[in-house]
Write a protein that holds these residues in place. Structure first.
Motif, mmCIF file in Angstrom:
data_model
loop_
_atom_site.group_PDB
_atom_site.id
_atom_site.type_symbol
_atom_site.label_atom_id
_atom_site.label_comp_id
_atom_site.label_asym_id
_atom_site.label_seq_id
_atom_site.Cartn_x
_atom_site.Cartn_y
_atom_site.Cartn_z
ATOM 1 N N GLY A 96 -24.051 -18.852 -1.713
ATOM 2 C CA GLY A 96 -24.775 -19.891 -0.983
ATOM 3 C C GLY A 96 -26.281 -19.717 -1.097
ATOM 4 O O GLY A 96 -26.776 -18.920 -1.889
ATOM 5 N N ARG A 97 -27.011 -20.457 -0.259
ATOM 6 C CA ARG A 97 -28.473 -20.449 -0.307
ATOM 7 C C ARG A 97 -28.994 -19.445 0.724
ATOM 8 O O ARG A 97 -28.716 -19.541 1.915
ATOM 9 N N HIS A 98 -29.718 -18.441 0.243
ATOM 10 C CA HIS A 98 -30.224 -17.374 1.111
ATOM 11 C C HIS A 98 -31.594 -16.917 0.616
ATOM 12 O O HIS A 98 -31.965 -17.163 -0.526
ATOM 13 N N ASP A 99 -32.277 -16.176 1.494
ATOM 14 C CA ASP A 99 -33.460 -15.439 1.063
ATOM 15 C C ASP A 99 -32.955 -14.121 0.466
ATOM 16 O O ASP A 99 -32.419 -13.265 1.175
ATOM 17 N N PHE A 100 -33.114 -13.962 -0.845
ATOM 18 C CA PHE A 100 -32.602 -12.783 -1.550
ATOM 19 C C PHE A 100 -33.686 -11.722 -1.753
ATOM 20 O O PHE A 100 -33.642 -10.966 -2.729
ATOM 21 N N ALA A 101 -34.642 -11.642 -0.816
ATOM 22 C CA ALA A 101 -35.734 -10.672 -0.969
ATOM 23 C C ALA A 101 -35.215 -9.240 -1.131
ATOM 24 O O ALA A 101 -35.814 -8.432 -1.846
ATOM 25 N N SER A 102 -34.108 -8.919 -0.493
ATOM 26 C CA SER A 102 -33.526 -7.570 -0.630
ATOM 27 C C SER A 102 -32.970 -7.316 -2.025
ATOM 28 O O SER A 102 -32.678 -6.182 -2.380
ATOM 29 N N PHE A 103 -32.800 -8.402 -2.796
ATOM 30 C CA PHE A 103 -32.227 -8.279 -4.136
ATOM 31 C C PHE A 103 -33.239 -8.675 -5.212
ATOM 32 O O PHE A 103 -32.861 -9.109 -6.294
ATOM 33 N N CYS A 104 -34.518 -8.499 -4.879
ATOM 34 C CA CYS A 104 -35.579 -8.837 -5.829
ATOM 35 C C CYS A 104 -36.324 -7.566 -6.221
ATOM 36 O O CYS A 104 -36.823 -6.839 -5.357
ATOM 37 N N GLY A 105 -36.386 -7.293 -7.513
ATOM 38 C CA GLY A 105 -37.068 -6.101 -8.009
ATOM 39 C C GLY A 105 -38.533 -6.099 -7.605
ATOM 40 O O GLY A 105 -39.172 -7.152 -7.567
ATOM 41 N N THR A 106 -39.053 -4.917 -7.291
ATOM 42 C CA THR A 106 -40.461 -4.828 -6.888
ATOM 43 C C THR A 106 -41.352 -5.147 -8.078
ATOM 44 O O THR A 106 -40.999 -4.915 -9.223
ATOM 45 N N GLY A 107 -42.510 -5.721 -7.793
ATOM 46 C CA GLY A 107 -43.448 -6.075 -8.850
ATOM 47 C C GLY A 107 -43.338 -7.528 -9.260
ATOM 48 O O GLY A 107 -44.169 -8.025 -10.012
ATOM 49 N N ALA A 108 -42.303 -8.221 -8.772
ATOM 50 C CA ALA A 108 -42.157 -9.634 -9.108
ATOM 51 C C ALA A 108 -43.115 -10.456 -8.245
ATOM 52 O O ALA A 108 -43.287 -10.180 -7.059
ATOM 53 N N GLN A 109 -43.736 -11.449 -8.876
ATOM 54 C CA GLN A 109 -44.627 -12.339 -8.116
ATOM 55 C C GLN A 109 -43.995 -13.711 -8.085
ATOM 56 O O GLN A 109 -44.030 -14.435 -9.078
ATOM 57 N N VAL A 110 -43.396 -14.054 -6.959
ATOM 58 C CA VAL A 110 -42.776 -15.370 -6.824
ATOM 59 C C VAL A 110 -43.189 -15.966 -5.480
ATOM 60 O O VAL A 110 -43.429 -15.238 -4.506
ATOM 61 N N LYS A 111 -43.275 -17.288 -5.438
ATOM 62 C CA LYS A 111 -43.663 -17.981 -4.200
ATOM 63 C C LYS A 111 -42.585 -17.825 -3.135
ATOM 64 O O LYS A 111 -42.871 -17.613 -1.971
ATOM 65 N N SER A 112 -41.342 -17.939 -3.577
ATOM 66 C CA SER A 112 -40.232 -17.894 -2.621
ATOM 67 C C SER A 112 -39.120 -17.028 -3.187
ATOM 68 O O SER A 112 -38.876 -17.039 -4.397
ATOM 69 N N THR A 113 -38.472 -16.273 -2.303
ATOM 70 C CA THR A 113 -37.325 -15.475 -2.742
ATOM 71 C C THR A 113 -35.994 -16.119 -2.310
ATOM 72 O O THR A 113 -34.959 -15.471 -2.292
ATOM 73 N N VAL A 114 -36.066 -17.416 -1.947
ATOM 74 C CA VAL A 114 -34.848 -18.151 -1.607
ATOM 75 C C VAL A 114 -34.210 -18.652 -2.901
ATOM 76 O O VAL A 114 -34.883 -19.230 -3.749
ATOM 77 N N ARG A 115 -32.926 -18.365 -3.052
ATOM 78 C CA ARG A 115 -32.182 -18.812 -4.224
ATOM 79 C C ARG A 115 -30.784 -19.230 -3.786
ATOM 80 O O ARG A 115 -30.326 -18.861 -2.693
ATOM 81 N N THR A 116 -30.087 -19.943 -4.674
ATOM 82 C CA THR A 116 -28.718 -20.375 -4.384
ATOM 83 C C THR A 116 -27.765 -19.734 -5.381
ATOM 84 O O THR A 116 -27.872 -19.943 -6.580
ATOM 85 N N LEU A 117 -26.856 -18.907 -4.841
ATOM 86 C CA LEU A 117 -25.768 -18.370 -5.661
ATOM 87 C C LEU A 117 -24.576 -19.306 -5.504
ATOM 88 O O LEU A 117 -24.086 -19.511 -4.395
ATOM 89 N N THR A 118 -24.082 -19.844 -6.613
ATOM 90 C CA THR A 118 -22.978 -20.798 -6.515
ATOM 91 C C THR A 118 -21.609 -20.124 -6.619
ATOM 92 O O THR A 118 -20.601 -20.718 -6.248
ATOM 93 N N GLY A 119 -21.573 -18.890 -7.098
ATOM 94 C CA GLY A 119 -20.269 -18.228 -7.170
ATOM 95 C C GLY A 119 -20.380 -16.787 -7.626
ATOM 96 O O GLY A 119 -21.281 -16.442 -8.389
#
Lengths: 246, 246
Positions: free
Chosen positions: B149-172
């Motif tokens: 589903g759609r969540h904030d995946f900040a806990s699953f984002c490698g350090t050093g990444a520069q992104v505006k938002s860490t919200v993504r949608t996992l469909t399966g």
């Protein structure tokens, strides 16, 4: 003194085959060196199957004699630490002092993998033979019926082999498709030089429509290497395992 | 001028990832050079997914603009002749001039393969992560329910990444065992840096009993990379394919 048996898996890509030779790095040579280094005595292993250059194995079998006090079943762990990552011992154990894997009755299982699709897949290139033309697996299976059993396999023996008899017993051949991979699994009590690769090369000629399935019977009856198909490339072949009988 | 789309498969073992860089050989760099050589004009391809060093692909997607008169669907054959055997074009075709694979809505499918057994298998070492301790696939599957589903995946984002938002949608997410291979298949509309590998590393901690499955919910809620599992090694990961939506 005790005799230790090893089940050995390897990626044959970077080796000049199993059997030790003056030029080229071999599985047997690397194992001898690693065991000699580990056990502090000169070790010479004896293998069940002398696989060709480029052929892989999940379960080749070898034995060696040693005076070590390390228990047989612990040797796998210590040996794997000293081996390159393309060779890995799967099992080590003490065996009877007269057990020799080449001269015991056994059944070997080989698999020949064919990647059968329009374009090659890089991650499959080392462990399957890429073949472009569509293979008819049902026809290939039909052709195998002539090969199963005890026959003179002279038509399926690579030239240059010196053997007393070319009679061998094939106990089974299965062929199946899983997605783009066609696997030919061959079981037998003994194999001639290049036999599985010539069987694979001949069955590919059946699968692509060049040979009707019943041609395989004529090829077998001819006892002539020149009438069978080409020797399929080494990298598609894997020795899956060896079962020993008492 | 026309725009051509490519579906690209590669073995990432010998590359410093997709994206061109000053030091190290990259997939993008090799493709640019081969296309420039083939078409006689300076080509710069734009990829859908900038896979990391060591990550494999069966279906990454890239586009480039060219003045060539070679039909789009013929380019795959000519290009494969000029590429090393660890990169193979699966499809080439003309696409709309404004199609950009990174900025179109799409769903990507990744697979993370784990070889879960007592000893490594040499012929699997390049394309799966060897993991010794027994994995409980049912528990791993239970844990995935929190991630879909759609969540904030900040806990699953490698350090050093520069992104505006860490919200993504996992469909399966599917997980299954086939013999000794445990496969984690993840589908989503977009992924953060190292996201699939951190999901795999976290699910392995569930499978080995270190984390109860419900811990994954707490990890997700924490939005903190330091509470999730390790980043699983690159060589277990393959980008299987990308589906584009209109």
């Amino acid at each position: 003194m005790k005799r230790v048996g090893l089940v050995v898996a390897y990626d044959g890509t970077n080796y000049s085959g199993w059997q030790i030779q003056p030029n080229g790095i071999t599985i047997q040579g690397v194992l001898n060196d690693a065991l000699t280094d580990l056990l502090g005595e000169k070790i010479e292993i004896m293998g069940a199957s002398r696989t060709d250059a480029g052929v892989h194995a999940l379960g080749n079998v070898a034995v060696f004699d040693t005076n070590t006090r390390i228990p047989g079943e612990k040797i796998s762990y210590a040996l794997n630490q000293r081996l390159p990552e393309d060779i890995r011992i799967q099992l080590s154990e003490e065996v009877e002092p007269d057990f020799h894997p080449r001269y015991c009755d056994s059944e070997k299982t080989y698999e020949y993998r064919i990647l059968n699709r329009k374009f090659p897949v890089p991650t499959e290139r080392l462990y399957s033979y890429f073949y472009h033309y569509k293979l008819d697996v049902d026809k290939m299976r039909e052709a195998t019926s002539y090969l199963i059993g005890r026959h003179d396999f002279a038509s399926f023996c690579g030239t240059g082999a010196q053997v007393k008899s070319t009679v061998r017993t094939l106990t089974g051949i299965d062929i199946w498709r899983d997605g783009d991979i066609v696997t030919i699994r061959v079981k037998g009590e003994g194999f001639l030089y290049n036999m599985v690769r010539i069987i694979a090369g001949t069955l590919i000629q059946v699968g692509n429509g060049q040979y009707p399935p019943e041609r395989v019977k004529k090829i077998l009856d001819a006892c002539d290497r020149s009438v069978s198909g080409p020797t399929a490339p080494a990298h598609g072949l894997t020795l899956m395992g060896i079962e020993f009988f008492d």
